[in-house]
Design an enzyme around this catalytic site. Structure first.
Site, PDB file in Angstrom:
ATOM      1  N   GLU A 130      -0.339  -9.488  -0.754  1.00 15.22           N
ATOM      2  CA  GLU A 130      -1.647  -9.724  -0.589  1.00 15.22           C
ATOM      3  C   GLU A 130      -2.458  -9.646  -1.925  1.00 15.22           C
ATOM      4  O   GLU A 130      -3.375 -10.713  -2.215  1.00 15.22           O
ATOM      5  CB  GLU A 130      -2.295  -8.728   0.375  1.00 15.22           C
ATOM      6  CG  GLU A 130      -1.640  -8.736   1.715  1.00 15.22           C
ATOM      7  CD  GLU A 130      -2.183  -7.789   2.629  1.00 15.22           C
ATOM      8  OE1 GLU A 130      -1.801  -6.653   2.315  1.00 15.22           O
ATOM      9  OE2 GLU A 130      -3.145  -7.922   3.434  1.00 15.22           O
ATOM     10  N   ALA A 164       0.844  -1.120  -0.070  1.00 16.23           N
ATOM     11  CA  ALA A 164       0.001   0.038   0.010  1.00 16.23           C
ATOM     12  C   ALA A 164       0.777   1.389   0.058  1.00 16.23           C
ATOM     13  O   ALA A 164       2.070   1.113   0.540  1.00 16.23           O
ATOM     14  CB  ALA A 164      -0.966  -0.021   1.226  1.00 16.23           C
ATOM     15  N   GLY A 195       0.552  -5.164   0.765  1.00 11.89           N
ATOM     16  CA  GLY A 195      -0.302  -5.170  -0.114  1.00 11.89           C
ATOM     17  C   GLY A 195       0.024  -5.903  -1.665  1.00 11.89           C
ATOM     18  O   GLY A 195      -1.022  -6.532  -2.189  1.00 11.89           O
ATOM     19  N   GLU A 214       4.600  -5.389   7.051  1.00 12.30           N
ATOM     20  CA  GLU A 214       3.541  -4.372   7.855  1.00 12.30           C
ATOM     21  C   GLU A 214       4.122  -4.210   9.263  1.00 12.30           C
ATOM     22  O   GLU A 214       4.164  -3.100   9.771  1.00 12.30           O
ATOM     23  CB  GLU A 214       2.255  -4.821   8.018  1.00 12.30           C
ATOM     24  CG  GLU A 214       1.535  -4.509   6.656  1.00 12.30           C
ATOM     25  CD  GLU A 214       1.511  -5.706   5.585  1.00 12.30           C
ATOM     26  OE1 GLU A 214       2.494  -6.595   5.942  1.00 12.30           O
ATOM     27  OE2 GLU A 214       0.923  -5.828   4.775  1.00 12.30           O
TER      28      GLU A 214
HETATM   29  N1  COA Z   1       4.637   3.463  -0.535  1.00 12.19           N
HETATM   30  C1  COA Z   1       4.878   4.460  -0.828  1.00 12.19           C
HETATM   31  N2  COA Z   1       6.190   4.617  -1.411  1.00 12.19           N
HETATM   32  C2  COA Z   1       7.183   3.496  -1.459  1.00 12.19           C
HETATM   33  C3  COA Z   1       6.599   2.274  -1.085  1.00 12.19           C
HETATM   34  C4  COA Z   1       5.442   2.186  -0.636  1.00 12.19           C
HETATM   35  N3  COA Z   1       4.984   0.889  -0.036  1.00 12.19           N
HETATM   36  N4  COA Z   1       7.539   1.479  -1.246  1.00 12.19           N
HETATM   37  C5  COA Z   1       8.711   2.333  -1.840  1.00 12.19           C
HETATM   38  N5  COA Z   1       8.317   3.525  -2.001  1.00 12.19           N
HETATM   39  C6  COA Z   1       9.029   4.494  -2.616  1.00 12.19           C
HETATM   40  C7  COA Z   1      10.093   4.976  -1.600  1.00 12.19           C
HETATM   41  O1  COA Z   1       9.550   6.111  -0.589  1.00 12.19           O
HETATM   42  C8  COA Z   1      11.221   5.550  -2.597  1.00 12.19           C
HETATM   43  O2  COA Z   1      10.722   6.982  -2.731  1.00 12.19           O
HETATM   44  P1  COA Z   1      11.520   7.962  -2.989  1.00 12.19           P
HETATM   45  O3  COA Z   1      12.524   7.753  -3.969  1.00 12.19           O
HETATM   46  O4  COA Z   1      10.750   9.357  -3.100  1.00 12.19           O
HETATM   47  O5  COA Z   1      12.278   8.052  -1.483  1.00 12.19           O
HETATM   48  C9  COA Z   1      10.992   4.695  -4.017  1.00 12.19           C
HETATM   49  O6  COA Z   1       9.684   3.972  -3.711  1.00 12.19           O
HETATM   50  C10 COA Z   1      11.862   3.636  -4.020  1.00 12.19           C
HETATM   51  O7  COA Z   1      12.118   2.939  -2.823  1.00 12.19           O
HETATM   52  P2  COA Z   1      13.418   2.903  -2.089  1.00 12.19           P
HETATM   53  O8  COA Z   1      13.013   2.412  -0.448  1.00 12.19           O
HETATM   54  O9  COA Z   1      14.510   4.000  -2.164  1.00 12.19           O
HETATM   55  O10 COA Z   1      13.947   1.474  -2.502  1.00 12.19           O
HETATM   56  P3  COA Z   1      15.002   0.533  -2.020  1.00 12.19           P
HETATM   57  O11 COA Z   1      15.523  -0.335  -3.094  1.00 12.19           O
HETATM   58  O12 COA Z   1      15.840   1.121  -1.030  1.00 12.19           O
HETATM   59  O13 COA Z   1      13.858  -0.412  -1.058  1.00 12.19           O
HETATM   60  C11 COA Z   1      12.041  -1.670  -0.540  1.00 12.19           C
HETATM   61  C12 COA Z   1      12.854  -1.161  -1.593  1.00 12.19           C
HETATM   62  C13 COA Z   1      11.007  -2.240  -1.408  1.00 12.19           C
HETATM   63  C14 COA Z   1      12.593  -2.755   0.378  1.00 12.19           C
HETATM   64  C15 COA Z   1      11.590  -0.475   0.355  1.00 12.19           C
HETATM   65  O14 COA Z   1      11.036   0.557  -0.602  1.00 12.19           O
HETATM   66  C16 COA Z   1      10.449  -0.720   1.255  1.00 12.19           C
HETATM   67  O15 COA Z   1      10.819  -1.364   2.234  1.00 12.19           O
HETATM   68  N6  COA Z   1       9.316  -0.272   0.703  1.00 12.19           N
HETATM   69  C17 COA Z   1       8.095  -0.525   1.856  1.00 12.19           C
HETATM   70  C18 COA Z   1       7.501  -1.835   1.939  1.00 12.19           C
HETATM   71  C19 COA Z   1       6.388  -1.981   2.897  1.00 12.19           C
HETATM   72  O16 COA Z   1       6.593  -1.792   3.997  1.00 12.19           O
HETATM   73  N7  COA Z   1       5.248  -2.404   2.240  1.00 12.19           N
HETATM   74  C20 COA Z   1       4.318  -2.503   3.249  1.00 12.19           C
HETATM   75  C21 COA Z   1       3.276  -1.392   3.232  1.00 12.19           C
HETATM   76  S1  COA Z   1       1.940  -1.304   4.436  1.00 12.19           S
END
Ligand code: COA
Length: 259
Positions: free
Chosen positions: A116, A67, A113, A136
């Site tokens: 999911e 999400a 999500g 989460e």
């Molecule tokens: N919601 C909003 N933005 C997200 C996102 C999410 N779930 N997942 C990634 N992004 C955005 C990041 O904020 C970043 O934006 P920015 O460039 O403006 O800072 C961009 O996508 C790239 O992500 P980044 O974290 O820089 O890449 P990474 O390779 O270092 O890490 C992940 C990749 C997927 C491990 C990491 O982005 C992450 O942990 N995301 C969240 C996953 C999560 O918790 N999902 C459940 C949500 S309820």
């Protein structure tokens, strides 16, 4: 049928749907959720023009990274977490109950999500670089789009507990080993496999396919998605989530207080 965040094309009766927000790793904001609802619940609902759907994420980094956390901060602050979970669950029910098979081609991160969404689809084909998880807890919340119910169904309670409580990610090979995906293949072969599965099913009796989906889903009718939405509402209203979300945005570790 104009979508902002979905690329949609019809090829040989297979609907190709690509979630297209690569800068946010295809995170599901409300706009995208609304478009998925329109597509599965209105525009192609019961359509005889399609024999299946291939659902994937744009780019090569993510299927869907969850999400949209940045947007969700506002929803939680307004105390609407439970409603958001109920709405998201309703969208994923449209997919789970769709009349033709929906195959997720998981081409990178499938987190929160995103995981999911993949498990609401009927079949899953992962590329070797795919990563799965329910992170989460890292944010101080719980899965709210059906993950606490469907993950159990697919991989059993023990593994579902482990993924949900640790927030750990697993790779495609492990996801295949535990039955989270049907196939894990090199990227070039994964798409072909997903299409092959859809073509095989397209050759079968449409009524039989539709009724098989309905009957298999019926086995799980006692799942308690309402309990998940309520729990999600409670967790997202707690201070811990505000801290977890702030930590994500600020790219630091959260300091949870259990409040
Ligand atoms: N919601 C909003 N933005 C997200 C996102 C999410 N779930 N997942 C990634 N992004 C955005 C990041 O904020 C970043 O934006 P920015 O460039 O403006 O800072 C961009 O996508 C790239 O992500 P980044 O974290 O820089 O890449 P990474 O390779 O270092 O890490 C992940 C990749 C997927 C491990 C990491 O982005 C992450 O942990 N995301 C969240 C996953 C999560 O918790 N999902 C459940 C949500 S309820």
């Amino acid at each position: 049928m104009i979508y902002q965040n979905l690329d949609v094309s019809l090829e040989d009766r297979i609907l190709h749907v690509t979630i297209n927000r690569p800068k946010a790793l295809n995170a599901l904001n409300q706009q995208t959720m609304g478009e998925l609802a329109d597509l599965f619940g209105r525009d192609y609902k019961d359509s005889a023009d399609i024999s299946g759907v291939l659902l994937t994420g744009s780019g090569d980094r993510a299927f869907v990274a969850g999400a949209d956390i940045k947007e969700f901060i506002g929803v939680a602050a307004a105390g609407s977490g439970q409603k958001m979970a109920e709405n998201g669950q309703a969208v994923f029910f449209l997919i789970e109950r769709f009349h033709v098979p929906v195959v997720a081609l998981v081409n990178g991160f499938a987190l929160g999500g995103g995981c999911e969404l993949a498990i609401a689809c009927h079949l899953r084909v992962a590329t070797e670089t795919a990563r799965f998880g329910q992170p989460e807890v890292n944010l101080g919340i719980i899965p709210g789009y059906g993950g606490t119910q469907r993950l159990n169904q697919l991989i059993g309670k023990g593994k579902a507990m482990e993924l949900t409580l640790t927030g750990n990610m697993i790779d495609a090979a492990e996801a295949h080993r535990i039955g989270l995906v049907n196939y894990a293949l090199p990227a070039a072969e994964a798409r072909d496999k997903a299409i092959e599965l859809l073509r095989i099913i397209a050759g079968k009796g449409p009524i039989a396919v539709r009724e098989s989906i309905a009957a298999i889903n019926a086995y799980y009718a006692s799942s308690d998605f309402g309990a998940e939405a309520e729990a999600f509402g409670r967790a997202s209203a707690a201070e811990d989530f505000a801290e977890g979300a702030a930590a994500f945005v600020e790219k630091r570790k959260p300091n949870f207080k259990g409040q």
